[in-house]
Motif scaffolding. Structure first.
Motif: not given
Length: 288
Positions: A283-287
């Motif tokens: 799972y990944f999150e990036a801004k």
């Protein structure tokens, strides 16, 4: 080696595996990747675009908590289910590049763009990321999952099944490669989290993998002699498809028997294999 390295939309409209469930509009529950999204979600409202939205189940759940939702998927049958079953209006049977043109005309920008199990399907991942950056608002988030390239029995799956090869998957992605891929394209606050598979799901999926590999080993042995089917067709062949829907209950019962027989063996594997192999997805999150 695969040529041409190009996504084939018709592949996803064939009645196989998960796509068959999408086309049937079967009832679904939130699996772990969606639970992680709703648990870690950085925003509670705004415009959300889901790439590879399938039957629209995730968008329907996101809409419930206040998001204005949009979706794209190259599988026309799944988009039809998203509209008819979940009543979603802004879902399109397009490639992302086609949707970019529509968004440009309407001056659409998004607070969050999601792509669950989509990045590994891309034949041009750099261009894919550029399109996402174009559609995101400054400070917007790109969130999703990819299969863990080091997951348990991945090599066995690649040897006897077709799912981890083109034209289905063009990429195998690790935690490290995913992090640097996002970082090099100027994403910040990158959060990478392995998705641990539950004991029950591990036992069920591993049992299924063993039987599928054995089945395809037998099929390949027969096909080599008859030459009636190519590798791609072997990869997506299901015995259920051949037998017809009337045997659906029978196959469900046989799957339960299969799991009971293999359960002790698979259970031992779960406790003895290294932890890094128990992560089915990343799972990944990036801004931006």
């Amino acid at each position: 080696f695969w040529h041409p390295a190009k996504i084939i939309p018709e592949f996803y409209e064939r009645e196989c595996s998960l796509y068959f469930e999408f086309h049937q509009g079967k009832e679904r529950i939130l699996d772990e990747k969606y639970k992680l999204f709703f648990k870690n979600i950085p925003l509670k409202k705004g415009k959300l675009l889901d790439i590879g939205c399938g039957d629209g189940f995730f968008l329907f759940e996101a809409q419930k908590i206040g998001f204005e939702v949009y979706g794209v998927d190259i599988d026309k049958k799944s988009i039809a289910v998203a509209k008819n079953k979940y009543g979603l209006k802004n879902v399109y049977p397009f490639f992302l590049k086609d949707f970019v043109q529509i968004a440009s005309q309407k001056n659409l920008k998004f607070d969050i763009i999601t792509a669950f199990d989509v990045l590994e399907h891309q034949d041009d991942p750099k261009s894919f990321l550029e399109d996402i950056k174009f559609l995101l608002k400054p400070g917007g988030y790109f969130i999703g999952t990819v299969p863990n390239s080091e997951r348990f029995l991945a090599n066995l799956e690649r040897k006897y099944l077709f799912g981890d090869w083109p034209p289905h998957h063009f990429l195998w992605i690790s935690k490290r490669s995913l992090f640097y891929f996002l970082k090099e394209r100027n994403f910040t606050q990158i959060h990478i989290q392995p998705v641990r598979i539950s004991l029950f799901k591990f036992c069920n999926e591993t049992s299924a993998l063993f039987t599928k590999c054995f089945r395809n080993f037998v099929i390949k042995s027969v096909i080599k002699k008859t030459k009636e089917m190519d590798e791609k067709e072997i990869g997506i062949l299901k015995i259920e498809d051949l037998a017809g829907k009337k045997f659906e209950l029978l196959f469900s019962f046989l799957k339960i028997i299969r799991n009971l027989i293999l359960f002790p063996f698979v259970l031992c594997l779960y406790f003895f294999i290294p932890s890094r192999y128990k992560f089915s997805h990343i799972y990944f999150e990036a801004k931006l």
